[in-house]
Design a protein around this motif. Structure first.
Motif, mmCIF file in Angstrom:
data_model
loop_
_atom_site.group_PDB
_atom_site.id
_atom_site.type_symbol
_atom_site.label_atom_id
_atom_site.label_comp_id
_atom_site.label_asym_id
_atom_site.label_seq_id
_atom_site.Cartn_x
_atom_site.Cartn_y
_atom_site.Cartn_z
ATOM 1 N N VAL A 410 -4.751 -13.388 -3.849
ATOM 2 C CA VAL A 410 -4.029 -12.142 -4.111
ATOM 3 C C VAL A 410 -3.738 -11.408 -2.804
ATOM 4 C CG1 VAL A 410 -4.276 -9.840 -5.120
ATOM 5 C CG2 VAL A 410 -4.827 -11.853 -6.476
ATOM 6 N N GLU A 411 -4.707 -11.331 -1.939
ATOM 7 C CA GLU A 411 -4.499 -10.633 -0.659
ATOM 8 C C GLU A 411 -3.401 -11.305 0.157
ATOM 9 O OE1 GLU A 411 -8.322 -10.676 1.104
ATOM 10 O OE2 GLU A 411 -9.196 -9.172 -0.254
ATOM 11 N N GLU A 412 -3.404 -12.622 0.203
ATOM 12 C CA GLU A 412 -2.402 -13.335 0.983
ATOM 13 C C GLU A 412 -1.012 -13.247 0.341
ATOM 14 O OE1 GLU A 412 -2.805 -14.519 3.949
ATOM 15 O OE2 GLU A 412 -4.944 -14.004 3.946
ATOM 16 N N ARG A 415 0.447 -9.855 0.978
ATOM 17 C CA ARG A 415 0.924 -9.784 2.365
ATOM 18 C C ARG A 415 2.251 -10.542 2.507
ATOM 19 N NH1 ARG A 415 -3.207 -11.768 4.424
ATOM 20 N NH2 ARG A 415 -4.318 -9.818 4.822
ATOM 21 N N ALA A 416 2.349 -11.699 1.832
ATOM 22 C CA ALA A 416 3.592 -12.471 1.901
ATOM 23 C C ALA A 416 4.742 -11.737 1.225
ATOM 24 C CB ALA A 416 3.381 -13.839 1.232
ATOM 25 N N LEU A 417 4.466 -11.046 0.103
ATOM 26 C CA LEU A 417 5.512 -10.315 -0.600
ATOM 27 C C LEU A 417 6.032 -9.152 0.252
ATOM 28 C CD1 LEU A 417 7.203 -9.822 -3.109
ATOM 29 C CD2 LEU A 417 5.285 -8.531 -4.083
ATOM 30 N N ALA A 418 5.128 -8.447 0.889
ATOM 31 C CA ALA A 418 5.564 -7.343 1.756
ATOM 32 C C ALA A 418 6.441 -7.861 2.894
ATOM 33 C CB ALA A 418 4.339 -6.611 2.306
ATOM 34 N N ALA A 419 6.051 -8.990 3.475
ATOM 35 C CA ALA A 419 6.848 -9.571 4.558
ATOM 36 C C ALA A 419 8.214 -10.035 4.046
ATOM 37 C CB ALA A 419 6.092 -10.737 5.184
ATOM 38 N N ALA A 420 8.243 -10.612 2.832
ATOM 39 C CA ALA A 420 9.503 -11.089 2.265
ATOM 40 C C ALA A 420 10.465 -9.931 2.018
ATOM 41 C CB ALA A 420 9.237 -11.855 0.964
ATOM 42 N N ASP A 443 1.525 -13.835 -10.466
ATOM 43 C CA ASP A 443 0.649 -14.831 -11.085
ATOM 44 C C ASP A 443 -0.769 -14.742 -10.526
ATOM 45 O OD1 ASP A 443 2.740 -15.709 -12.625
ATOM 46 O OD2 ASP A 443 3.257 -17.393 -11.302
ATOM 47 N N ASN A 444 -0.901 -14.545 -9.225
ATOM 48 C CA ASN A 444 -2.225 -14.438 -8.615
ATOM 49 C C ASN A 444 -2.944 -13.170 -9.067
ATOM 50 O OD1 ASN A 444 -2.033 -16.857 -7.211
ATOM 51 N ND2 ASN A 444 -1.150 -15.901 -5.386
ATOM 52 N N GLN A 445 -2.198 -12.069 -9.162
ATOM 53 C CA GLN A 445 -2.815 -10.831 -9.622
ATOM 54 C C GLN A 445 -3.292 -10.956 -11.070
ATOM 55 O OE1 GLN A 445 0.358 -8.043 -9.003
ATOM 56 N NE2 GLN A 445 -0.126 -7.707 -6.829
#
Length: 501
Positions: A410-412, A415-420, A443-445
């Protein structure tokens, strides 16, 4: 002469009483449970075991503790089980009454006339006149428990009280576990609903941004359609989650003996965070014999079956009953209080089965087979308990490890969503990359929310497998409360039935 006869009868009675110390049948020996010395290879095993009856307090959730307390008092299955315990105690009292003499008083007055051509008329009137008969007396009957038949029956009744008591404990454990499971699932469903709604807001923002970029000639029709599809997919998740939330609330209301939606306001105050669960100790495998109601019930059933052999054996032997009757009898009421109107009878009666067509032998064989069955059932119950604990420990450990991995995921993914999003706004990547990243994060959340609930539920299952933490302190008070609550519900039902007629 009469005194000597009375003394002989008393001496015979004393001899019978002395012989009554004999009890047929095998004595019950508590069976040994085939369990390992300790749970092997379990990371949560601890040397000490906190014998906490209120195990739900370990979740540090005041609302869960309140629901558990209400369920203990109001659940109808608990009340039904409590009434069965009270019934078994009453039946035990009936069986125990056979150990004491039965004494009864009679008073009668009759007016009769016998036939002139029939048998002798005890009135002395040869059937030519009516006569009256007045009598009063006290009768006594007592079976001399020469072979321990009555004692074995009381022993069976005691075991059946224990069976009903353990059934009551088992219902308590099941209701508490189900209450905790439904509540934890409700919290997980509400968390998943919040995550879905948050992502829905984000998806709608992305959709508006994509439409704006299309008007500027930057975004394509494919990107607009993909954003709209993401919004629709998230909206489709909301209604089933809301329905599931309503189902769980009603399930809790049913467990607490309340009407649908009666707990909605109370459940809205449930905490939203998932605190780290403290370590728990499983104790030694031998603790299961003392803690699990099903094992204690199987032991009591074996005890009852063993005592049944003694009853079956005693049925082969003579049964001695001492009877006595004393009182007054007269044809005129005025003569009833005179000493010459007194009467009495006393003496033993012996009954001996001579021919029963094989019934007694078959009954003894049946009793022995029932003891064999009860012994096998005890072994099976112990083995099942062993499997339950082993599976529960494995499930709890596995869910803890899964949760740790999902927390990193979830943490990763966040972070990837914010960067995207930053790269999309800068025009570096297209909309499909953002939607894909967002779907992975969602899905991870959702998986993490489910894992937290699953870990808590696995802990509940482990508590239940270990016996639920129940002990007998205050059991009588709790039983009285449950029976009283059941009586109140029964009175309400009766009044409702009468008012509807």
């Amino acid at each position: 002469m009469m005194i000597r006869q009375t003394l002989r009868l008393m001496a015979g009675s004393a001899l019978c009483t002395a012989l009554a110390a004999c009890t047929l049948g095998p004595e019950f020996v508590r069976p040994e449970a085939s369990l390992p010395a300790q749970w092997e290879g379990r990371v949560i095993t601890s040397a000490a075991f906190a014998d906490d009856a209120a195990w739900w307090n370990g979740f540090e959730d005041p609302l869960l503790a309140a629901l558990a307390s209400q369920a203990m008092q109001a659940n109808l299955d608990v009340q039904l089980a409590a009434t069965r315990v009270a019934q078994s105690r009453a039946l035990r009292g009936i069986s125990a009454a056979d150990r004491a003499p039965a004494v009864g008083a009679t008073v009668g007055a009759t007016r009769a006339r016998n036939s002139e051509v029939g048998l002798n008329d005890p009135s002395g009137h040869a059937g030519r006149e009516d006569y009256g008969l007045f009598q009063a007396g006290i009768g006594l009957s007592w079976e001399v428990d020469l072979w321990g038949r009555v004692r074995r029956q009381v022993e069976i009744a005691d075991a059946r009280v224990q069976i009903a008591n353990e059934d009551w404990h088992a219902v308590q454990t099941a209701v508490m576990a189900e209450t905790a499971r439904d509540y934890l699932q409700l919290r997980a469903t509400r968390e998943l609903l919040t995550i879905t709604e948050d992502n829905l807001h984000i998806a709608r923002d992305v959709q508006r941004l994509t439409l704006a970029r299309q008007q500027q000639g930057v975004a394509t029709t494919l990107q607009v359609a993909s954003a709209a599809a993401q919004v629709a997919a998230l909206e489709a998740r909301v209604a089933p989650l809301q329905h599931r939330q309503s189902q769980l609330r009603n399930a809790l209301a049913l467990l607490l003996g309340r009407s649908p939606q009666a707990l909605d306001a109370q459940l809205d105050s449930a905490r939203r965070d998932w605190p780290a669960l403290p370590g728990m100790a499983t104790g030694l495998p031998s603790d299961l014999v003392e803690r699990r109601p099903d094992i204690r019930r199987a032991e009591a059933a074996l005890h009852a079956a063993t005592a049944g052999i003694g009853v079956a054996k005693a049925n082969f032997l003579p049964r001695i009953t001492l009877t006595g009757d004393a009182g007054f009898q007269a044809k005129q009421l005025d003569d009833l209080d005179g000493w010459n109107a007194h009467r009495f009878s006393i003496g033993p009666a012996i009954s001996l089965p001579i021919f029963q067509g094989g019934r007694l032998k078959a009954n003894l064989a049946l009793s022995r087979l029932q003891e064999r069955q009860a012994g096998l059932q005890f072994q099976k119950t112990v083995l099942q308990a062993w499997h339950d604990v082993d599976d529960a420990i494995d499930g709890y450990s596995a869910e803890q490890q899964r949760g740790q991995a999902l927390q990193v995921a979830v943490e990763e993914s966040e972070r990837a969503l914010a960067a995207a999003r930053r790269q999309y706004q800068a025009g570096v990547i297209d909309m499909l990359d953002v939607l894909t990243t967002q779907r992975i994060a969602l899905d991870n959340q959702a998986a993490l929310a489910g894992s937290r609930a699953a870990a808590a539920i696995a802990r509940v299952d482990l508590y239940r497998a270990l016996g639920g933490g129940w002990h007998d302190e205050g059991a009588d008070a709790a039983l009285t409360d449950s029976v009283s609550a059941a009586s109140g519900v029964g009175n309400i039902a009766q009044r409702t039935l009468r008012s509807s007629q």
